[in-house]
Every structure is written in C-alpha cells, then in structure tokens.
Design an enzyme around this catalytic site. Sequence first.
Site, PDB file in Angstrom:
ATOM      1  N   ARG A   6       0.694  -0.865  -0.051  1.00 62.81           N
ATOM      2  CA  ARG A   6       0.229   0.026  -0.539  1.00 62.81           C
ATOM      3  C   ARG A   6       0.999   1.362  -0.230  1.00 62.81           C
ATOM      4  O   ARG A   6       1.844   1.252   0.779  1.00 62.81           O
ATOM      5  CB  ARG A   6      -1.068  -0.319   1.265  1.00 62.81           C
ATOM      6  CG  ARG A   6      -2.146  -0.816   0.739  1.00 62.81           C
ATOM      7  CD  ARG A   6      -3.181  -1.169   2.142  1.00 62.81           C
ATOM      8  NE  ARG A   6      -1.504  -1.071   3.925  1.00 62.81           N
ATOM      9  CZ  ARG A   6      -2.122  -1.790   5.325  1.00 62.81           C
ATOM     10  NH1 ARG A   6      -3.436  -2.177   4.907  1.00 62.81           N
ATOM     11  NH2 ARG A   6      -1.608  -2.248   6.208  1.00 62.81           N
ATOM     12  N   ARG A  62       2.614   3.240 -16.641  1.00 65.16           N
ATOM     13  CA  ARG A  62       2.683   2.867 -17.828  1.00 65.16           C
ATOM     14  C   ARG A  62       3.393   3.003 -18.304  1.00 65.16           C
ATOM     15  O   ARG A  62       4.191   2.868 -19.553  1.00 65.16           O
ATOM     16  CB  ARG A  62       1.569   3.329 -18.246  1.00 65.16           C
ATOM     17  CG  ARG A  62       0.358   2.702 -18.454  1.00 65.16           C
ATOM     18  CD  ARG A  62      -1.010   2.523 -19.485  1.00 65.16           C
ATOM     19  NE  ARG A  62      -2.176   2.690 -18.656  1.00 65.16           N
ATOM     20  CZ  ARG A  62      -3.141   3.409 -17.686  1.00 65.16           C
ATOM     21  NH1 ARG A  62      -3.071   4.052 -17.828  1.00 65.16           N
ATOM     22  NH2 ARG A  62      -4.319   2.725 -17.107  1.00 65.16           N
ATOM     23  N   CYS A  74      -6.660   3.109 -12.648  1.00 70.24           N
ATOM     24  CA  CYS A  74      -7.248   4.409 -11.774  1.00 70.24           C
ATOM     25  C   CYS A  74      -8.577   3.762 -10.936  1.00 70.24           C
ATOM     26  O   CYS A  74      -9.507   3.177 -12.031  1.00 70.24           O
ATOM     27  CB  CYS A  74      -7.136   5.384 -12.798  1.00 70.24           C
ATOM     28  SG  CYS A  74      -5.744   6.133 -12.725  1.00 70.24           S
ATOM     29  N   GLU A  77     -12.046   7.038  -5.622  1.00 70.58           N
ATOM     30  CA  GLU A  77     -12.504   6.665  -4.106  1.00 70.58           C
ATOM     31  C   GLU A  77     -13.671   6.699  -3.366  1.00 70.58           C
ATOM     32  O   GLU A  77     -14.228   7.710  -3.989  1.00 70.58           O
ATOM     33  CB  GLU A  77     -10.864   7.545  -2.986  1.00 70.58           C
ATOM     34  CG  GLU A  77     -10.814   7.217  -1.222  1.00 70.58           C
ATOM     35  CD  GLU A  77     -10.272   5.522  -1.400  1.00 70.58           C
ATOM     36  OE1 GLU A  77     -10.617   4.901  -0.649  1.00 70.58           O
ATOM     37  OE2 GLU A  77      -9.461   5.375  -2.365  1.00 70.58           O
ATOM     38  N   ARG A  89      -4.108   7.044  -3.978  1.00 73.67           N
ATOM     39  CA  ARG A  89      -3.795   5.773  -3.446  1.00 73.67           C
ATOM     40  C   ARG A  89      -3.450   4.911  -3.988  1.00 73.67           C
ATOM     41  O   ARG A  89      -3.753   4.576  -5.427  1.00 73.67           O
ATOM     42  CB  ARG A  89      -4.645   5.126  -2.319  1.00 73.67           C
ATOM     43  CG  ARG A  89      -5.328   6.019  -1.117  1.00 73.67           C
ATOM     44  CD  ARG A  89      -6.305   5.429  -0.635  1.00 73.67           C
ATOM     45  NE  ARG A  89      -7.190   6.255   0.981  1.00 73.67           N
ATOM     46  CZ  ARG A  89      -7.642   7.359   1.117  1.00 73.67           C
ATOM     47  NH1 ARG A  89      -8.096   7.958  -0.477  1.00 73.67           N
ATOM     48  NH2 ARG A  89      -7.915   7.642   2.436  1.00 73.67           N
ATOM     49  N   TYR A 107       3.586   5.968   3.156  1.00 78.00           N
ATOM     50  CA  TYR A 107       2.824   7.018   3.309  1.00 78.00           C
ATOM     51  C   TYR A 107       3.522   8.341   3.005  1.00 78.00           C
ATOM     52  O   TYR A 107       4.049   8.370   4.326  1.00 78.00           O
ATOM     53  CB  TYR A 107       2.090   6.867   4.721  1.00 78.00           C
ATOM     54  CG  TYR A 107       0.750   5.327   4.463  1.00 78.00           C
ATOM     55  CD1 TYR A 107      -0.440   5.908   4.026  1.00 78.00           C
ATOM     56  CD2 TYR A 107       1.009   4.437   4.793  1.00 78.00           C
ATOM     57  CE1 TYR A 107      -1.097   4.757   3.611  1.00 78.00           C
ATOM     58  CE2 TYR A 107       0.604   3.211   3.744  1.00 78.00           C
ATOM     59  CZ  TYR A 107      -0.788   3.600   3.722  1.00 78.00           C
ATOM     60  OH  TYR A 107      -2.134   2.513   3.583  1.00 78.00           O
ATOM     61  N   ARG A 115      -2.149   5.733   7.966  1.00 76.95           N
ATOM     62  CA  ARG A 115      -1.672   4.867   8.839  1.00 76.95           C
ATOM     63  C   ARG A 115      -0.247   5.494   9.340  1.00 76.95           C
ATOM     64  O   ARG A 115       0.911   4.823   9.489  1.00 76.95           O
ATOM     65  CB  ARG A 115      -1.285   3.848   7.582  1.00 76.95           C
ATOM     66  CG  ARG A 115      -2.034   3.121   6.358  1.00 76.95           C
ATOM     67  CD  ARG A 115      -3.593   2.687   8.151  1.00 76.95           C
ATOM     68  NE  ARG A 115      -3.267   2.029   8.876  1.00 76.95           N
ATOM     69  CZ  ARG A 115      -2.758   0.291   9.141  1.00 76.95           C
ATOM     70  NH1 ARG A 115      -3.562   0.007   7.850  1.00 76.95           N
ATOM     71  NH2 ARG A 115      -2.438  -1.021   9.812  1.00 76.95           N
TER      72      ARG A 115
END
Length: 121
Positions: A6, A62, A74, A77, A89, A107, A115
């Site tokens: 992540r 890409r 894509c 959210e 994200r 992050y 987080r």
Amino acid sequence: MIRGVRGAITVENNEEIEILTATESLVKEMIKSNNIKASDVASVFLSVTDDINAAFPAKVIRIQGDWTYVPVMCMKEIAVPNSLEKCIRIMMHWNTELCQDEIQHIYLEKAIQLRPDLTKQ
C-alpha cells in the site's frame, strides 16, 4: 504468494504535473523500499479522491520502461465526509516470499495520517 503493498500521497493542487510528479515519487519509493521488480507485479490499482481529476495517475506507471505490461487501473475513492482530501492511493499486487509484516507500506505528505502505525518516522 501475492501480497499487497500500500501507498498514499497527497497533492496541494488538482494539476496534471503535480499529480504525476507525486504519483511517480510514491511509486518509486514503494519500489525502492521493497526491492520490487515489474516482472513480479500482478497488477496495480490507483484511487483518487473526488477532488483529483486533472490526470490519470496510472500514466506514470505505464511509461516506466519495464512496467509496460503490468496491468494498472485508476478509480475513485469512496467520498466519505471529512476524509483526507486530494489523496492518491496505490495498491500494488506483488508476488513475493516476504511475510506481510516485512512489507514496507509507504505514506507520504499528509497521507501519513492515514496509517501512522505503518509509517517510519
């Protein structure tokens, strides 16, 4: 085994160059921190908050030389009230022998607040 890596980063402005630059920075840090090779990546999902629409952040992945054949997508959210704004994200699905607690999730910028338990200070 496939593991998820992540990452998240925020931008200040909904501008193409800023979105692409931030995404590139995040992706490179995810790759570097985990020693990821494109040939080991199954797919990459990128999501953006409602206030980001000036560019597809997946474009950055890409155009990386050896990432041409990695499937990227894509999406938006979920628009939860009072959630972090201008956030990109990434969920990278990666074939690795590492245990989940050995993976370095990344992050950056204001996204650290998402987080803090996974963010190295």
